[in-house]
Scaffold this motif. Sequence first.
Motif, PDB file in Angstrom:
ATOM      1  N   ASP A   1       0.714  -1.175  -0.069  1.00  0.00           N
ATOM      2  CA  ASP A   1      -0.040  -0.021   0.186  1.00  0.00           C
ATOM      3  C   ASP A   1       1.004   1.341   0.140  1.00  0.00           C
ATOM      4  O   ASP A   1       1.858   1.279   0.533  1.00  0.00           O
ATOM      5  N   VAL A   2       0.434   2.078  -0.607  1.00  0.00           N
ATOM      6  CA  VAL A   2       1.033   3.580  -0.875  1.00  0.00           C
ATOM      7  C   VAL A   2       0.176   4.610  -0.536  1.00  0.00           C
ATOM      8  O   VAL A   2      -1.139   4.577  -0.857  1.00  0.00           O
ATOM      9  N   VAL A   3       0.550   5.596   0.418  1.00  0.00           N
ATOM     10  CA  VAL A   3      -0.355   6.548   0.948  1.00  0.00           C
ATOM     11  C   VAL A   3       0.215   8.067   0.476  1.00  0.00           C
ATOM     12  O   VAL A   3       1.398   8.213   0.896  1.00  0.00           O
ATOM     13  N   GLU A   4      -0.792   8.950   0.077  1.00  0.00           N
ATOM     14  CA  GLU A   4      -0.247  10.347  -0.132  1.00  0.00           C
ATOM     15  C   GLU A   4      -1.523  11.125   0.497  1.00  0.00           C
ATOM     16  O   GLU A   4      -2.605  10.632   0.549  1.00  0.00           O
ATOM     17  N   ALA A   5      -1.313  12.352   0.358  1.00  0.00           N
ATOM     18  CA  ALA A   5      -2.327  13.391   1.086  1.00  0.00           C
ATOM     19  C   ALA A   5      -2.000  14.506   0.187  1.00  0.00           C
ATOM     20  O   ALA A   5      -0.623  14.846  -0.253  1.00  0.00           O
TER      21      ALA A   5
ATOM     22  N   LEU B   1      -7.120  11.926   1.130  1.00  0.00           N
ATOM     23  CA  LEU B   1      -6.350  10.963   1.217  1.00  0.00           C
ATOM     24  C   LEU B   1      -6.276  10.056   0.053  1.00  0.00           C
ATOM     25  O   LEU B   1      -7.373   9.746  -0.595  1.00  0.00           O
ATOM     26  N   GLN B   2      -4.982   9.672  -0.494  1.00  0.00           N
ATOM     27  CA  GLN B   2      -4.970   8.769  -1.625  1.00  0.00           C
ATOM     28  C   GLN B   2      -4.180   7.522  -1.340  1.00  0.00           C
ATOM     29  O   GLN B   2      -3.002   7.613  -0.791  1.00  0.00           O
TER      30      GLN B   2
ATOM     31  N   PHE C   1      -3.117   3.969  -2.868  1.00  0.00           N
ATOM     32  CA  PHE C   1      -2.876   2.948  -3.939  1.00  0.00           C
ATOM     33  C   PHE C   1      -2.525   1.546  -3.369  1.00  0.00           C
ATOM     34  O   PHE C   1      -1.576   1.472  -2.632  1.00  0.00           O
TER      35      PHE C   1
END
Lengths: 261, 261
Positions: free
Chosen positions: B201-205, B225-226, B228
Amino acid sequence: MRPTLERDSPVPLYQQLAGHLRQDIAEGRLPTGVAFPSERKLMARYQVTRTTVRSAIGLLKQEGMVVAEHGAGSFVRDPKADRRLVDATQLSSARLSASPDGDRTGSGPVRSFRVIAPIEPATRRVPATPWISGLLQVEVGTAVLLQESVGYGAEGIPSLRRAWVHPRVERELGLAEADLDGQWLPDLLASRGITAAEGEDVVEAMMPAPDLKRVLAVPDGVPVLQLFRVMKQDALVVAVIEVHLPADLTTLVFGRTTLGR
Amino acid sequence: MRPTLERDSPVPLYQQLAGHLRQDIAEGRLPTGVAFPSERKLMARYQVTRTTVRSAIGLLKQEGMVVAEHGAGSFVRDPKADRRLVDATQLSSARLSASPDGDRTGSGPVRSFRVIAPIEPATRRVPATPWISGLLQVEVGTAVLLQESVGYGAEGIPSLRRAWVHPRVERELGLAEADLDGQWLPDLLASRGITAAEGEDVVEAMMPAPDLKRVLAVPDGVPVLQLFRVMKQDALVVAVIEVHLPADLTTLVFGRTTLGR
DNA sequence: GAGTGGTCTAGACCACCTT
DNA sequence: AGGTGGTCTAGACCACTCG
């Protein structure tokens, strides 16, 4: 010159203008990193007041697409350009350093560090808030040790970290506040054999309050990622580590990724 | 009445005013959810222009502490109040529903749904961007199937989801765009025996661009929140699922947590 | 209809950066 | 010195909500 705004449109002028500028950026007429027509030029070009121009640019700032520098001009920004991969599971362990250079891992060029004022790990005792007590699994209001520190973390990203210790662990290890000052708590736990391979992670995002914004030097239009790591051993909570990271600089990774961005 | 601003201070009036209001909120004089002095009242009370008042309130809006409702007034908000726990590892599987009621899990009261316009899963073929190609592990520009959908996900949270299929999988399963329309891709993969227990899992904001902001009905001052999720099977990438979630509504959880917020 | 926030005008002065 | 963004004033009209 050519571009015109519809004064009778139900869409406000500043939103129309923002749309034009957004399109200019998207289609490469306003390349990233460089230039931007000055507010006075935009006034003339679109025949509107400075207020209207500033409202339009304000929108783009909030979206993180533009940064303004007093006296110099406004610049197009790529909101996704400066992100670096950060391994979420490793975040809690290493101690923050006072200068970004300390963490240079040698892999690839690292550019444009943000200047912050580091704060050495400082410890105090606070009553557990509802949120923290839920993570630590103690009663709300229980007095727990809290450690706080600001510095550059992995990849040279400014970050603020907090660590809460479970009272049981504090007792078992015979910790005193004095023991902790200047030493990063997870380091100390590790030195006493507590590694916390188990654990869970919780992630949130929000716009920074003014204090946090200043401390981490977060630009306008940039949220902050907040990661809570619940350290466990034998199914019991040992500590909670909280990490704040400017979202424009970080891509959080859970699990190994073969990602050569 | 009593509160006064320093006109000679190097700190701008609107920032001083914002500070006063922030303090009024923090100390309970302006309780959450209710009231807020009108802009005209604040003008009179602090002896400044409406512009100055609006700048101050604008700051609070950007911090997510205040929401304005046209014609009704401005209201104090608790930026952390409406969050619901979302299990990150389950996010990709279930299909989005058109109404928030469909996902009521029966556990606890769920309040104040946000009204959005759902979009059924629609499929098209697009060239892989650098970022996606890195996750999918294909060449940049490779034509891949992309599915997109908007609706209410777990806990009734509005979300936008995208799914990219690896060309190998598409070939092996003999997928056609028509097969996919109206059907959520991970569901289809599951029905053909691809469960993807592995994965990362990859998380960005980030602050939402205007399109996304509208689609998910994201309020001012709220990031997105994004997440992947890279689905894998036998160490090979099968698909990438992207999920966008309004950050004011979501607490992402990785790993089981005993959290009774 | 009274009150609220949203948009817009036309000016002014200041602080800062660049040359 | 000239240009840039930042702050602030004093007004106006509009769109919306509420009782």
